[in-house]
Design a protein around this motif. Structure first.
Motif, PDB file in Angstrom:
ATOM      1  N   GLU A 244      47.914  49.953  47.252  1.00  0.00           N
ATOM      2  CA  GLU A 244      47.697  50.402  45.870  1.00  0.00           C
ATOM      3  C   GLU A 244      48.320  49.481  44.836  1.00  0.00           C
ATOM      4  O   GLU A 244      47.892  49.457  43.668  1.00  0.00           O
ATOM      5  N   LYS A 245      49.327  48.696  45.217  1.00  0.00           N
ATOM      6  CA  LYS A 245      49.979  47.781  44.275  1.00  0.00           C
ATOM      7  C   LYS A 245      49.199  46.476  44.095  1.00  0.00           C
ATOM      8  O   LYS A 245      49.572  45.628  43.285  1.00  0.00           O
TER       9      LYS A 245
ATOM     10  N   ASN B  98      46.365  43.708  43.007  1.00  0.00           N
ATOM     11  CA  ASN B  98      45.696  43.453  41.733  1.00  0.00           C
ATOM     12  C   ASN B  98      44.818  42.212  41.882  1.00  0.00           C
ATOM     13  O   ASN B  98      45.299  41.088  41.841  1.00  0.00           O
ATOM     14  N   ASN B  99      43.547  42.433  42.073  1.00  0.00           N
ATOM     15  CA  ASN B  99      42.594  41.334  42.239  1.00  0.00           C
ATOM     16  C   ASN B  99      42.396  40.613  40.888  1.00  0.00           C
ATOM     17  O   ASN B  99      42.088  41.263  39.893  1.00  0.00           O
ATOM     18  N   PRO B 100      42.617  39.306  40.780  1.00  0.00           N
ATOM     19  CA  PRO B 100      42.811  38.318  41.853  1.00  0.00           C
ATOM     20  C   PRO B 100      44.237  37.805  41.977  1.00  0.00           C
ATOM     21  O   PRO B 100      44.455  36.759  42.597  1.00  0.00           O
ATOM     22  N   TYR B 101      45.224  38.496  41.398  1.00  0.00           N
ATOM     23  CA  TYR B 101      46.573  37.936  41.288  1.00  0.00           C
ATOM     24  C   TYR B 101      47.509  38.293  42.446  1.00  0.00           C
ATOM     25  O   TYR B 101      48.401  37.517  42.781  1.00  0.00           O
ATOM     26  N   TYR B 102      47.303  39.465  43.018  1.00  0.00           N
ATOM     27  CA  TYR B 102      48.256  39.905  44.045  1.00  0.00           C
ATOM     28  C   TYR B 102      47.501  40.695  45.112  1.00  0.00           C
ATOM     29  O   TYR B 102      46.779  41.646  44.808  1.00  0.00           O
ATOM     30  N   PHE B 103      47.679  40.278  46.370  1.00  0.00           N
ATOM     31  CA  PHE B 103      46.993  40.891  47.504  1.00  0.00           C
ATOM     32  C   PHE B 103      48.022  41.453  48.474  1.00  0.00           C
ATOM     33  O   PHE B 103      48.914  40.735  48.930  1.00  0.00           O
ATOM     34  N   ALA B 104      47.927  42.740  48.768  1.00  0.00           N
ATOM     35  CA  ALA B 104      48.793  43.377  49.763  1.00  0.00           C
ATOM     36  C   ALA B 104      47.936  44.267  50.638  1.00  0.00           C
ATOM     37  O   ALA B 104      47.004  44.922  50.156  1.00  0.00           O
ATOM     38  N   MET B 105      48.250  44.315  51.939  1.00  0.00           N
ATOM     39  CA  MET B 105      47.407  45.053  52.858  1.00  0.00           C
ATOM     40  C   MET B 105      48.216  45.591  54.039  1.00  0.00           C
ATOM     41  O   MET B 105      49.366  45.224  54.253  1.00  0.00           O
ATOM     42  N   LEU B 106      47.587  46.497  54.772  1.00  0.00           N
ATOM     43  CA  LEU B 106      48.120  46.999  56.023  1.00  0.00           C
ATOM     44  C   LEU B 106      46.952  47.325  56.932  1.00  0.00           C
ATOM     45  O   LEU B 106      45.807  47.439  56.475  1.00  0.00           O
ATOM     46  N   LEU B 107      47.227  47.459  58.230  1.00  0.00           N
ATOM     47  CA  LEU B 107      46.180  47.739  59.201  1.00  0.00           C
ATOM     48  C   LEU B 107      46.248  49.186  59.667  1.00  0.00           C
ATOM     49  O   LEU B 107      47.336  49.716  59.917  1.00  0.00           O
ATOM     50  N   LEU B 108      45.074  49.810  59.804  1.00  0.00           N
ATOM     51  CA  LEU B 108      44.965  51.182  60.294  1.00  0.00           C
ATOM     52  C   LEU B 108      44.145  51.188  61.584  1.00  0.00           C
ATOM     53  O   LEU B 108      43.328  50.296  61.810  1.00  0.00           O
ATOM     54  N   ASN B 109      44.353  52.190  62.400  1.00  0.00           N
ATOM     55  CA  ASN B 109      43.612  52.393  63.656  1.00  0.00           C
ATOM     56  C   ASN B 109      43.852  51.268  64.660  1.00  0.00           C
ATOM     57  O   ASN B 109      42.926  50.835  65.365  1.00  0.00           O
ATOM     58  N   VAL B 110      45.073  50.783  64.756  1.00  0.00           N
ATOM     59  CA  VAL B 110      45.394  49.712  65.708  1.00  0.00           C
ATOM     60  C   VAL B 110      45.602  50.328  67.086  1.00  0.00           C
ATOM     61  O   VAL B 110      46.596  51.012  67.333  1.00  0.00           O
ATOM     62  N   GLY B 111      44.646  50.106  67.982  1.00  0.00           N
ATOM     63  CA  GLY B 111      44.717  50.695  69.315  1.00  0.00           C
ATOM     64  C   GLY B 111      45.498  49.829  70.288  1.00  0.00           C
ATOM     65  O   GLY B 111      45.998  48.757  69.951  1.00  0.00           O
ATOM     66  N   GLY B 112      45.594  50.299  71.528  1.00  0.00           N
ATOM     67  CA  GLY B 112      46.282  49.563  72.578  1.00  0.00           C
ATOM     68  C   GLY B 112      47.788  49.655  72.487  1.00  0.00           C
ATOM     69  O   GLY B 112      48.343  50.543  71.837  1.00  0.00           O
TER      70      GLY B 112
ATOM     71  N   ASP C 252      35.141  41.120  45.866  1.00  0.00           N
ATOM     72  CA  ASP C 252      35.369  42.167  44.866  1.00  0.00           C
ATOM     73  C   ASP C 252      36.241  43.294  45.401  1.00  0.00           C
ATOM     74  O   ASP C 252      36.080  44.457  45.034  1.00  0.00           O
ATOM     75  N   TRP C 253      37.193  42.955  46.274  1.00  0.00           N
ATOM     76  CA  TRP C 253      38.060  43.961  46.871  1.00  0.00           C
ATOM     77  C   TRP C 253      38.847  44.721  45.804  1.00  0.00           C
ATOM     78  O   TRP C 253      39.164  44.185  44.744  1.00  0.00           O
ATOM     79  N   ASN C 254      39.132  45.985  46.118  1.00  0.00           N
ATOM     80  CA  ASN C 254      39.838  46.861  45.175  1.00  0.00           C
ATOM     81  C   ASN C 254      41.050  47.503  45.824  1.00  0.00           C
ATOM     82  O   ASN C 254      41.042  47.814  47.030  1.00  0.00           O
ATOM     83  N   ALA C 255      42.081  47.718  45.038  1.00  0.00           N
ATOM     84  CA  ALA C 255      43.278  48.409  45.518  1.00  0.00           C
ATOM     85  C   ALA C 255      42.909  49.812  45.981  1.00  0.00           C
ATOM     86  O   ALA C 255      42.118  50.500  45.345  1.00  0.00           O
ATOM     87  N   GLY C 256      43.491  50.219  47.108  1.00  0.00           N
ATOM     88  CA  GLY C 256      43.247  51.549  47.647  1.00  0.00           C
ATOM     89  C   GLY C 256      42.070  51.647  48.589  1.00  0.00           C
ATOM     90  O   GLY C 256      41.934  52.640  49.305  1.00  0.00           O
ATOM     91  N   GLU C 257      41.203  50.621  48.615  1.00  0.00           N
ATOM     92  CA  GLU C 257      40.031  50.650  49.493  1.00  0.00           C
ATOM     93  C   GLU C 257      40.397  50.187  50.903  1.00  0.00           C
ATOM     94  O   GLU C 257      41.346  49.423  51.099  1.00  0.00           O
TER      95      GLU C 257
END
Length: 259
Positions: free
Chosen positions: A167-168, A170-184, A246-251
């Motif tokens: 959520e923090k 801000n396209n295109p200045y700041y990119f933060a991410m995490l991974l969901l559904n990581v199996g194994g 065109d990525w968006n925060a929260g998506e």
């Protein structure tokens, strides 16, 4: 008596086979610890957990989640790991009428320390250690119980791994991410981003838990790769789909992968 080369080789192979079997058995064996629980209004997870999962961390695995500490936390790379918890024999024998022999599976979604505990489980998960609802009410009064646990594979019913844009961001200045559904059984050790201009991979910074960020990301689509720590080896995994420009925060964006 002097052994021939082939006999010596056979002995060495047998020793290695035995050692390998011992290591495998140890890795799959249960370890002893203690567990307690924390309260939320509905008994499920905490959306403000230190892994950064948000609402996902509250409801993943049916709300059977836990905060962990020590070697299980691994500085945040232990986020998303799955464990099978059950009460150890000594406790089960003393309160056998309450304890479910199979225990329950939990997903790591937070960091927490307690009274010599490595697991602080959601109330929902803790109650699942019991045989039934009546036994659960009795078990909850103990507050802290001895358990034994082991790492198990996470399973997400054929759901692909998702890249959740924090959520923090801000396209295109700041990119933060995490991974969901990581199996194994592998942990996310590192994330890198492809710099087309320089023809090289650049590392993202682990902010906390499973949240990685990058300031001033390249324009256009974002291509990532993930380094998975599988215990004995590190493996780079490449998503089948890039993050759209065109990525968006929260998506959350589908990687096309299942680990």
């Amino acid at each position: 008596m002097e052994l021939s080369f082939m006999h010596k080789l056979g002995v060495v192979c047998l020793i290695l086979l035995v050692l390998n079997s011992a290591v495998c058995c140890f890795a799959d064996s249960y370890r002893k610890s203690r567990a307690s629980y924390y309260n939320t209004p509905d008994g499920y997870g905490n959306p403000w957990g230190a892994c950064g999962y948000g609402e996902y961390g509250r409801t993943v695995n049916g709300g059977n989640v836990a905060a962990v500490s020590g070697d299980i936390w691994k500085g945040g790379s232990g986020c998303g790991a799955c464990y099978q918890d059950k009460l150890i024999i000594q406790i089960r024998c003393k309160i056998a009428q309450y304890c479910d022999e199979d225990g329950t599976r939990v997903v790591v979604t937070d960091y927490g320390e307690g009274d010599r505990t490595e697991f602080i489980m959601s109330e929902h998960a803790f109650s699942n250690l019991a045989r039934d609802s009546a036994a659960s009410a009795k078990l909850m009064k103990y507050g802290v119980v001895d358990i034994e646990y082991k790492r198990v594979s996470c399973k997400y019913s054929n759901r692909n791994v998702l890249v959740k844009i924090h959520e923090k961001s801000n396209n295109p200045y700041y990119f933060a991410m995490l991974l969901l559904n990581v199996g194994g059984k592998c942990d996310v050790a590192a994330v890198q981003l492809w710099q087309e201009d320089h023809k090289e991979w650049s590392p993202l910074r682990r902010v906390y838990g499973t949240v990685f960020d990058y300031e001033n990301p390249p324009s256009g689509k974002i291509t990532l790769r993930f380094q998975m720590d599988c215990g004995e080896r590190l493996v780079w995994v490449h998503p089948k789909k890039p993050i759209p420009s065109d990525w968006n925060a929260g998506e959350a964006y589908d990687t096309g992968l299942q680990f």
